[in-house]
Design a protein around this motif. Structure first.
Motif, PDB file in Angstrom:
ATOM      1  N   SER A 210     119.714 104.167  48.100  1.00 12.75           N
ATOM      2  CA  SER A 210     119.414 103.519  46.436  1.00 12.75           C
ATOM      3  C   SER A 210     119.439 104.426  45.643  1.00 12.75           C
ATOM      4  O   SER A 210     119.447 103.983  44.525  1.00 12.75           O
ATOM      5  CB  SER A 210     117.378 103.603  47.431  1.00 12.75           C
ATOM      6  OG  SER A 210     116.891 103.880  48.602  1.00 12.75           O
TER       7      SER A 210
ATOM      8  N   ASN B 210     121.382 102.964  43.671  1.00  8.98           N
ATOM      9  CA  ASN B 210     121.627 101.696  43.570  1.00  8.98           C
ATOM     10  C   ASN B 210     122.456 100.832  44.001  1.00  8.98           C
ATOM     11  O   ASN B 210     122.906 100.213  42.869  1.00  8.98           O
ATOM     12  CB  ASN B 210     120.908 101.423  41.653  1.00  8.98           C
ATOM     13  CG  ASN B 210     120.277 102.172  41.020  1.00  8.98           C
ATOM     14  OD1 ASN B 210     118.939 102.214  41.938  1.00  8.98           O
ATOM     15  ND2 ASN B 210     120.715 102.924  40.068  1.00  8.98           N
TER      16      ASN B 210
ATOM     17  N   THR C  44     123.617  97.338  45.290  1.00  8.39           N
ATOM     18  CA  THR C  44     123.067  96.000  44.836  1.00  8.39           C
ATOM     19  C   THR C  44     123.679  95.185  45.519  1.00  8.39           C
ATOM     20  O   THR C  44     124.902  95.599  46.010  1.00  8.39           O
ATOM     21  CB  THR C  44     123.044  95.388  43.287  1.00  8.39           C
ATOM     22  OG1 THR C  44     124.317  95.071  43.104  1.00  8.39           O
ATOM     23  CG2 THR C  44     122.431  95.973  42.304  1.00  8.39           C
TER      24      THR C  44
ATOM     25  N   SER D 209     121.070  97.270  52.747  1.00  9.02           N
ATOM     26  CA  SER D 209     120.918  97.540  50.465  1.00  9.02           C
ATOM     27  C   SER D 209     121.058  96.406  50.237  1.00  9.02           C
ATOM     28  O   SER D 209     121.666  96.077  48.948  1.00  9.02           O
ATOM     29  CB  SER D 209     121.689  99.442  50.254  1.00  9.02           C
ATOM     30  OG  SER D 209     122.917  98.458  50.237  1.00  9.02           O
TER      31      SER D 209
END
Ligand code: PLP
Length: 379
Positions: free
Chosen positions: A65, A68, A70, A92
């Motif tokens: 997290s 980040n 993605t 994630s």
């Protein structure tokens, strides 16, 4: 049975816990702050860059997290890594890219990393296998060149250093474990380091506390300006993965003994090295050719008779195992298994971790050596 790992507790830890009980506050408080501070001192770091948590696995989940991850991102994981790294990256939604490791050190190196870098590579998890550091200069060089975050799983490497710097503080984020099998144990627990301090620490705190971002020790500071002090806002969803004063007080007592623990492990390491030379096809761990210190978390040997040796040792009351089963051999990760991993395959078929911990007596170590020798005499 001679255990492979064992914690060392005595009345120091008992007294520390008793004091916390008597203080009437067992939650996240002054002992946690003190443990973070003393751990920072142990690392030679600013305590502002450190944050305690419930486990190293929590810290690994947090890292996905914080940076980040993605579904557009590729994350490099050496296939010999702790399983929660694979789990966290799957959750994630980023793509796992496994890379191979050196067949004898079980560490990843810059050549293997180079082979799997693409423009989508966002981060890499580094494990210092058994406490022996990876060659970080060359790894950091290619990661800087390619704009890749380095996340150091230093669960094995609590007192390890690379060219004078503590492992876990070389990359962008590092984490340690204090679980039941680690050299320094608090039952369960973990510590996090961030290179770039305040912003990441605040993000991590808001995520793992599940509390308002301004608040670090509870709700009070965030609402001091509020007439109704029970009201608050939240910036994002969050867990509550915080260390408490009971664990921290155990950690503080353990930290005082840590250098002794490592020294004892070092002695056992060199006794094994000196006594297991030239036996059968046995391969012993070698020292890398850069300046480093090890935590001596694992001692491992390699032989083509690994499976039989493990069973023989077990039959003589000596437990041994292999860490870590390669992730590319686990069904759940099979979709990410896109290359050959010859080094990891060799390591997983030939490597055996034998007992090393600070409670082993010299007669235990002698018995282990004698039993290994007797196994090879029969071959
Ligand atoms: C023990 C360990 C972990 C996990 O630590 P927990 O605190 O149990 O979550 C992660 N990585 C490595 C290399 C470990 O040895």
């Amino acid at each position: 049975m001679i255990n492979i790992f064992e914690p060392s507790f005595n009345n120091k830890e008992l007294e520390a816990v008793e004091n916390v009980f008597n203080s009437k506050w067992i939650g996240r408080g002054s002992k946690v702050k003190e443990f973070e501070k003393n751990f920072a001192t142990h690392l030679g770091q600013d305590p502002k860059k450190l944050l305690s948590t419930t486990s190293c696995t929590e810290a690994i989940y947090l890292s996905t997290s914080i940076f980040n991850f993605t579904s557009q991102d590729e994350i490099i994981i050496p296939t010999i890594s702790f399983p929660s790294i694979g789990s966290a990256v799957i959750e994630s939604e980023a793509n796992i890219v496994f890379c191979d490791v050196d067949k004898n050190s079980l560490n990843v190196n810059s050549e293997e990393i180079q082979k799997v870098i693409t423009p989508n590579t966002k981060a890499i998890y580094i494990t210092h296998y058994g406490g022996v550091p990876c060659d970080m200069d060359s790894i950091m060089k290619i990661c800087v060149e390619n704009n890749i975050y380095i996340i150091e799983d230093s669960a094995c490497a609590i007192s390890s250093t690379y060219k004078g710097k503590a492992c876990g503080t070389l990359g962008d984020m590092g984490m340690w474990s204090f679980d039941a099998m680690k050299t320094l144990s608090t039952g369960d627990g973990g510590m996090i380091f961030f290179k770039e301090n305040r912003k990441k620490i605040e993000a991590a705190e808001s995520l793992y506390l599940g509390l308002p971002q301004k608040s670090t020790s509870g709700i009070d500071s965030a609402v001091s300006s509020n007439e109704n002090w029970w009201e608050f806002e939240m910036n994002r969803p969050g867990r509550r993965a915080i260390m408490n004063d009971i664990s921290a007080s155990i950690g503080l007592a353990q930290l005082e003994k840590l250098n002794q623990f490592i020294k004892k492990r070092e002695e056992i390491h060199f006794k094994y090295i000196n006594s297991l030379q030239n036996i059968g096809d046995l391969i012993l761990p070698t020292s890398p050719n850069f300046e480093y210190t090890s935590s001596y978390y694992f001692f491992w040997i390699q032989t083509r008779y690994r499976d039989d040796l493990a069973k023989f040792l077990y039959s003589k009351g000596i437990y041994s195992t292999f860490r870590y089963w390669p992730l590319h051999k686990i069904q759940m990760f099979s979709e990410f298994c896109k290359r050959r991993y010859d080094g990891a395959n060799y390591a997983s078929e030939n490597t055996l971790n034998i007992p090393i911990h600070q409670n082993l007596s010299s007669s235990d170590v002698d018995l282990i050596i004698k039993t290994i020798k007797s196994f090879f005499e029969k071959r």
